[in-house]
Every structure is written in structure tokens, then in C-alpha cells.
Design an enzyme around this catalytic site. Sequence first.
Site, PDB file in Angstrom:
ATOM      1  N   ASP A  23       0.850  -1.188   0.000  1.00  0.00           N
ATOM      2  CA  ASP A  23       0.000   0.000   0.000  1.00  0.00           C
ATOM      3  C   ASP A  23       0.890   1.244   0.000  1.00  0.00           C
ATOM      4  OD1 ASP A  23      -1.711   2.078   0.626  1.00  0.00           O
ATOM      5  OD2 ASP A  23      -2.602   1.088   2.367  1.00  0.00           O
ATOM      6  N   ILE A  24       0.776   2.042  -1.029  1.00  0.00           N
ATOM      7  CA  ILE A  24       1.670   3.203  -1.175  1.00  0.00           C
ATOM      8  C   ILE A  24       1.464   4.222  -0.049  1.00  0.00           C
ATOM      9  CG2 ILE A  24       0.217   4.684  -2.660  1.00  0.00           C
ATOM     10  CD1 ILE A  24       2.762   5.069  -4.422  1.00  0.00           C
ATOM     11  N   ASN A  66      -7.153  12.426 -11.004  1.00  0.00           N
ATOM     12  CA  ASN A  66      -7.874  12.826 -12.218  1.00  0.00           C
ATOM     13  C   ASN A  66      -7.729  14.342 -12.369  1.00  0.00           C
ATOM     14  OD1 ASN A  66     -10.190  14.217 -10.863  1.00  0.00           O
ATOM     15  ND2 ASN A  66     -10.484  12.151 -10.029  1.00  0.00           N
ATOM     16  N   GLY A 101      -9.752   4.137  -6.143  1.00  0.00           N
ATOM     17  CA  GLY A 101      -8.419   3.562  -6.314  1.00  0.00           C
ATOM     18  C   GLY A 101      -7.387   4.154  -5.368  1.00  0.00           C
ATOM     19  N   ASP A 139      -6.037   7.022  -5.458  1.00  0.00           N
ATOM     20  CA  ASP A 139      -6.383   8.417  -5.145  1.00  0.00           C
ATOM     21  C   ASP A 139      -7.237   8.466  -3.867  1.00  0.00           C
ATOM     22  OD1 ASP A 139      -6.716  11.148  -5.466  1.00  0.00           O
ATOM     23  OD2 ASP A 139      -8.050  11.001  -7.193  1.00  0.00           O
ATOM     24  N   SER A 153      -2.559   4.759 -14.246  1.00  0.00           N
ATOM     25  CA  SER A 153      -3.506   4.466 -15.346  1.00  0.00           C
ATOM     26  C   SER A 153      -3.904   2.999 -15.488  1.00  0.00           C
ATOM     27  CB  SER A 153      -2.992   4.950 -16.718  1.00  0.00           C
ATOM     28  OG  SER A 153      -3.172   6.338 -16.872  1.00  0.00           O
ATOM     29  N   GLY A 202      -5.432   0.954 -13.418  1.00  0.00           N
ATOM     30  CA  GLY A 202      -6.626   0.513 -12.698  1.00  0.00           C
ATOM     31  C   GLY A 202      -7.866   0.994 -13.421  1.00  0.00           C
ATOM     32  N   TYR A 234      -8.433   3.539 -15.115  1.00  0.00           N
ATOM     33  CA  TYR A 234      -8.201   4.114 -16.445  1.00  0.00           C
ATOM     34  C   TYR A 234      -7.863   3.078 -17.515  1.00  0.00           C
ATOM     35  CZ  TYR A 234      -8.633   9.025 -14.977  1.00  0.00           C
ATOM     36  OH  TYR A 234      -9.095  10.244 -14.545  1.00  0.00           O
TER      37      TYR A 234
HETATM   38  N1  AR6 Z   1      -1.264   1.526  -3.013  1.00  0.00           N
HETATM   39  C1  AR6 Z   1      -0.648   1.234  -4.178  1.00  0.00           C
HETATM   40  N2  AR6 Z   1      -1.325   1.003  -5.330  1.00  0.00           N
HETATM   41  C2  AR6 Z   1      -2.669   1.057  -5.282  1.00  0.00           C
HETATM   42  C3  AR6 Z   1      -3.400   1.360  -4.103  1.00  0.00           C
HETATM   43  C4  AR6 Z   1      -2.634   1.607  -2.929  1.00  0.00           C
HETATM   44  N3  AR6 Z   1      -3.207   1.911  -1.764  1.00  0.00           N
HETATM   45  N4  AR6 Z   1      -4.727   1.331  -4.397  1.00  0.00           N
HETATM   46  C5  AR6 Z   1      -4.831   1.016  -5.703  1.00  0.00           C
HETATM   47  N5  AR6 Z   1      -3.600   0.837  -6.237  1.00  0.00           N
HETATM   48  P1  AR6 Z   1      -6.152   3.446  -9.987  1.00  0.00           P
HETATM   49  P2  AR6 Z   1      -5.841   4.976 -12.519  1.00  0.00           P
HETATM   50  C6  AR6 Z   1      -3.197   0.486  -7.610  1.00  0.00           C
HETATM   51  O1  AR6 Z   1      -7.472   2.941 -10.447  1.00  0.00           O
HETATM   52  O2  AR6 Z   1      -6.022   3.752 -13.320  1.00  0.00           O
HETATM   53  C7  AR6 Z   1      -9.322   7.435  -9.416  1.00  0.00           C
HETATM   54  O3  AR6 Z   1     -10.713   7.499  -9.265  1.00  0.00           O
HETATM   55  C8  AR6 Z   1      -4.204  -0.195  -8.500  1.00  0.00           C
HETATM   56  O4  AR6 Z   1      -4.296  -1.580  -8.178  1.00  0.00           O
HETATM   57  O5  AR6 Z   1      -6.011   3.920  -8.598  1.00  0.00           O
HETATM   58  O6  AR6 Z   1      -4.718   5.923 -12.869  1.00  0.00           O
HETATM   59  C9  AR6 Z   1      -8.729   8.780  -9.836  1.00  0.00           C
HETATM   60  O7  AR6 Z   1      -9.385   9.857  -9.198  1.00  0.00           O
HETATM   61  C10 AR6 Z   1      -3.547   0.025  -9.867  1.00  0.00           C
HETATM   62  O8  AR6 Z   1      -2.469  -0.910 -10.036  1.00  0.00           O
HETATM   63  O9  AR6 Z   1      -5.656   4.703 -10.933  1.00  0.00           O
HETATM   64  C11 AR6 Z   1      -8.960   8.783 -11.314  1.00  0.00           C
HETATM   65  O10 AR6 Z   1     -10.279   9.168 -11.621  1.00  0.00           O
HETATM   66  C12 AR6 Z   1      -2.925   1.417  -9.713  1.00  0.00           C
HETATM   67  O11 AR6 Z   1      -2.896   1.687  -8.305  1.00  0.00           O
HETATM   68  C13 AR6 Z   1      -8.746   7.340 -11.689  1.00  0.00           C
HETATM   69  O12 AR6 Z   1      -9.025   6.584 -10.516  1.00  0.00           O
HETATM   70  C14 AR6 Z   1      -3.691   2.539 -10.411  1.00  0.00           C
HETATM   71  O13 AR6 Z   1      -5.094   2.297 -10.291  1.00  0.00           O
HETATM   72  C15 AR6 Z   1      -7.324   7.069 -12.097  1.00  0.00           C
HETATM   73  O14 AR6 Z   1      -7.220   5.758 -12.584  1.00  0.00           O
END
Ligand code: AR6
Length: 179
Positions: free
Chosen positions: A17-18, A31, A39, A41, A124, A126, A128
Site C-alpha cells: 500500500d503506497i 484525475n 483507487g 487516489d 492508469s 486501474g 483508467y
Molecule cells: N497503493 C498502491 N497502489 C494502489 C493502491 C494503494 N493503496 N490502491 C490502488 N492501487 P487506480 P488509474 C493500484 O485505479 O487507473 C481514481 O478514481 C491499482 O491496483 O487507482 O490511474 C482517480 O481519481 C492500480 O495498479 O488509478 C482517477 O479518476 C494502480 O494503483 C482514476 O481513478 C492505479 O489504479 C485514475 O485511474
Amino acid sequence: MKDLQINQTNLRLAKGDITRCEVDAIVNAANESLLGGGGVDGAIHRAAGPELLAACRLLNGCRTGDAKLTPGFRLKAAHVIHTVGPVWRGGTHGEAELLASCYQKSLELAEANGIRTLAFPAISTGIYGYPLDRATAIAVGTVRTYSENHPQTIITEITFVCFDDATFRAYEQAFEESE
Ligand code: AR6
């Protein structure tokens, strides 16, 4: 799993977990509104506390491919770099260049703000929908090129934080292919 040492900078992989990373800055996959989301964020905003949203409101959003800085508030990390990855639309809408720009701009912002240790999520890949193997190749390639081109960088450690095993495996492959 070997780390990659490029000039001053150690590139490494971690699972987890980051929001728990003890680094100078963590990168948020945000976003364009910078007003929070799901996610990673959502997790970063929950862990940092409501002060983060208040700080983000002052930034007037962020363009796709760009990056902006806030404090980390209740996080262990002193700073958050918010970047906005592209939504995957088949690969013909400049997605690769925009994703590379997220990493490049985040590194430039880190450098300009005295940040020595930095952790990236898989931007991007997840919500996206960016294909994992392509995204990790861009992430490792862009960071590697930056380190090669900045032998005097103050950034000594860059961690790719993987939330799941598939992401970890994709980064392992990208590390191997970049050697
Ligand atoms: N620690 C590390 N990685 C994580 C964590 C965490 N706690 N939680 C999720 N991930 P995403 P995107 C991973 O969907 O695709 C939001 O609504 C996840 O498994 O978080 O860039 C924003 O506001 C994946 O590998 O980001 C935007 O609207 C990675 O983080 C949108 O999502 C990215 O997944 C951005 O989408």
C-alpha cells in the site's frame, strides 16, 4: 529480484500500500479535477486527511500528463505529487506519450523540490484501463532514461509500489527487458 542501479538512482519494486511508504514523496494517480476519486487516489486522500483535499482545491486541477505538488499532511511521506494518467482509448490517442509524461513531470517536480526518495503506483492501470504490460514498460523506461540523463540527480531511490501480484510480475518483466 534485482534492483536496477542507474548512476545515483536505485530503481526498486515493492508490494503493498503506497500510503504506508516512508519516502519523501508518494505519487498519486489522480484525475484532472484533483478533487479525489477511487483507487489509489481515494486511499491517499483517506490516509492524508481532509487537509489534502483543501490543498488540492487551491491547485485548479491538473492536465493529463502533468504533475502538481502538495504536502503529505498525515502521511509518512512529506509530499504528494499528483499526476493524471491517460484513460486507455485503444492506444491511438497519444496514451503512451501522456503516460511517459506523467513519470517525467513527476521526476522533474521531485528534483525541483529536493525530494530524494519517491514511490510511484502503476499509473492508469486501474480504473483508467491501461494495459499492464505496456504501462510498466513505459514506467520503467521513462524512469530509467531520466536517471541515465541526470547523473547528478538528487533522487537516490525510486520505488514502483505494486498493489497486486499481476502488477508486480509485469514490473519484474519490465525490469528484465530494460537490462
Ligand atoms: N497503493 C498502491 N497502489 C494502489 C493502491 C494503494 N493503496 N490502491 C490502488 N492501487 P487506480 P488509474 C493500484 O485505479 O487507473 C481514481 O478514481 C491499482 O491496483 O487507482 O490511474 C482517480 O481519481 C492500480 O495498479 O488509478 C482517477 O479518476 C494502480 O494503483 C482514476 O481513478 C492505479 O489504479 C485514475 O485511474
